[in-house]
Design a protein around this motif. Structure first.
Motif, mmCIF file in Angstrom:
data_model
loop_
_atom_site.group_PDB
_atom_site.id
_atom_site.type_symbol
_atom_site.label_atom_id
_atom_site.label_comp_id
_atom_site.label_asym_id
_atom_site.label_seq_id
_atom_site.Cartn_x
_atom_site.Cartn_y
_atom_site.Cartn_z
ATOM 1 N N LEU A 1 7.728 -8.808 8.115
ATOM 2 C CA LEU A 1 7.433 -7.456 7.654
ATOM 3 C C LEU A 1 6.443 -7.475 6.495
ATOM 4 O O LEU A 1 5.484 -6.691 6.460
ATOM 5 C CB LEU A 1 8.737 -6.757 7.239
ATOM 6 N N GLN A 2 6.663 -8.367 5.556
ATOM 7 C CA GLN A 2 5.748 -8.477 4.424
ATOM 8 C C GLN A 2 4.390 -9.011 4.877
ATOM 9 O O GLN A 2 3.349 -8.601 4.362
ATOM 10 C CB GLN A 2 6.335 -9.378 3.350
ATOM 11 N N LEU A 3 4.391 -9.899 5.858
ATOM 12 C CA LEU A 3 3.136 -10.407 6.404
ATOM 13 C C LEU A 3 2.318 -9.274 7.011
ATOM 14 O O LEU A 3 1.095 -9.196 6.819
ATOM 15 C CB LEU A 3 3.420 -11.476 7.451
ATOM 16 N N LYS A 4 2.978 -8.384 7.724
ATOM 17 C CA LYS A 4 2.289 -7.239 8.326
ATOM 18 C C LYS A 4 1.652 -6.366 7.261
ATOM 19 O O LYS A 4 0.516 -5.899 7.418
ATOM 20 C CB LYS A 4 3.293 -6.415 9.150
ATOM 21 N N GLU A 5 2.349 -6.151 6.146
ATOM 22 C CA GLU A 5 1.803 -5.341 5.059
ATOM 23 C C GLU A 5 0.619 -6.043 4.401
ATOM 24 O O GLU A 5 -0.389 -5.419 4.069
ATOM 25 C CB GLU A 5 2.895 -5.053 4.019
ATOM 26 N N MET A 6 0.712 -7.354 4.214
ATOM 27 C CA MET A 6 -0.388 -8.101 3.626
ATOM 28 C C MET A 6 -1.637 -8.035 4.508
ATOM 29 O O MET A 6 -2.760 -7.893 4.015
ATOM 30 C CB MET A 6 0.019 -9.562 3.415
ATOM 31 N N GLN B 1 -3.258 -4.660 4.036
ATOM 32 C CA GLN B 1 -4.005 -4.605 2.779
ATOM 33 C C GLN B 1 -5.328 -5.354 2.894
ATOM 34 O O GLN B 1 -6.372 -4.872 2.427
ATOM 35 C CB GLN B 1 -3.156 -5.184 1.650
ATOM 36 N N GLY C 1 8.735 -18.378 4.657
ATOM 37 C CA GLY C 1 7.802 -17.360 5.111
ATOM 38 C C GLY C 1 6.437 -17.933 5.461
ATOM 39 O O GLY C 1 6.332 -18.989 6.093
ATOM 40 N N ALA D 1 -3.578 -5.981 -2.969
ATOM 41 C CA ALA D 1 -3.320 -4.553 -3.123
ATOM 42 C C ALA D 1 -4.571 -3.827 -3.617
ATOM 43 O O ALA D 1 -5.414 -4.399 -4.305
ATOM 44 C CB ALA D 1 -2.170 -4.328 -4.104
ATOM 45 N N ALA E 1 3.769 -14.404 1.900
ATOM 46 C CA ALA E 1 4.563 -13.359 2.546
ATOM 47 C C ALA E 1 5.916 -13.955 2.909
ATOM 48 O O ALA E 1 5.994 -14.972 3.605
ATOM 49 C CB ALA E 1 3.853 -12.839 3.792
ATOM 50 N N ALA E 2 6.984 -13.330 2.432
ATOM 51 C CA ALA E 2 8.324 -13.907 2.600
ATOM 52 C C ALA E 2 8.824 -13.802 4.035
ATOM 53 O O ALA E 2 9.594 -14.645 4.493
ATOM 54 C CB ALA E 2 9.303 -13.223 1.651
ATOM 55 N N ASP E 3 8.389 -12.758 4.776
ATOM 56 C CA ASP E 3 8.876 -12.571 6.139
ATOM 57 C C ASP E 3 7.815 -11.847 6.957
ATOM 58 O O ASP E 3 6.732 -11.517 6.470
ATOM 59 C CB ASP E 3 10.195 -11.790 6.136
#
Length: 218
Positions: free
Chosen positions: A96-101, A104, A73, A180, A92-94
């Protein structure tokens, strides 16, 4: 609020005193994070350019975050350090998680950039033991740096006093080192709609879940 307008025929300036104004844009600027891509992360440029929360910058020195590839990631590194400067890398593992990070981090930067009036509010932290009606205050402990020391998972009462001449609507936010944001107060709709009047005090009971390296506050 300032606006330019033209009065129509027969309209008097006094008629506008009862007018209504809409705020179309916050004065604190857009909710957006400045991101620098390392050369190894250039494959993400097209996808991130389409993200309205991200503004790509050409130099790392002007960025809020830097993006680096990891074994699995991606890693976001805060250019200016985090809430705790010793914790400034978020994995961020992928994609999608990068977008969420990134979402935040954009929210975090926006909230931290808001202008507060510290002279309007008196804040006191009282560590103790027990919960609810069984809470008992303990003597404050301070480290050699003068900061208040709070133990891991220790209950704390935060006392807020309104020193301003106007009612205040209050929010208490917890900014985690990982990015978060948690709302500690208000808890419900009734508290969200009830301001703290001038001269009034409010006790908010909190439970700090702190790691061993994050036990000093204020």
């Amino acid at each position: 609020i300032a606006a330019k307008f033209t009065l129509g025929p027969g309209v008097k300036l006094e008629d506008l005193k009862a007018g209504v104004a809409w705020i179309s844009q916050q004065a604190m600027g857009p909710v957006q994070v400045k991101l620098w891509l390392s050369p190894q992360a250039s494959a993400m440029r097209q996808e991130l350019s389409a993200n309205p929360l991200v503004a790509l910058v050409p130099e790392a020195a002007g960025a809020d975050l830097q993006l680096w590839p990891a074994e699995k990631g991606w890693v976001l590194e805060r250019s200016r350090g985090g809430i705790d400067p010793s914790v400034n890398r978020v994995a961020a593992a992928d994609a999608l998680q990068l977008k969420e990070m990134l979402r935040q981090e954009a929210s975090r930067g926006y909230l931290l950039g808001m202008h507060n009036h510290p002279d309007f509010l008196e804040v006191k932290l009282t560590p103790g033991e027990g919960v609810g009606a069984n809470f008992r205050a303990l003597p404050a402990r301070r480290g050699s740096d003068g900061y208040l020391e709070i133990l891991e998972n220790q209950p704390v009462v935060m006392t807020l006093k309104n020193l301003s001449p106007k009612p205040l609507f209050l929010s208490i936010l917890d900014f985690e080192a990982a990015g978060a944001i948690n709302v500690l107060y208000p808890y419900n709709a009734a508290e969200r709609s009830t301001p703290l009047g001038p001269g009034q005090s409010l006790d908010v009971r909190l439970l700090f879940s702190l790691g061993a390296q994050q036990g000093s506050l204020l």
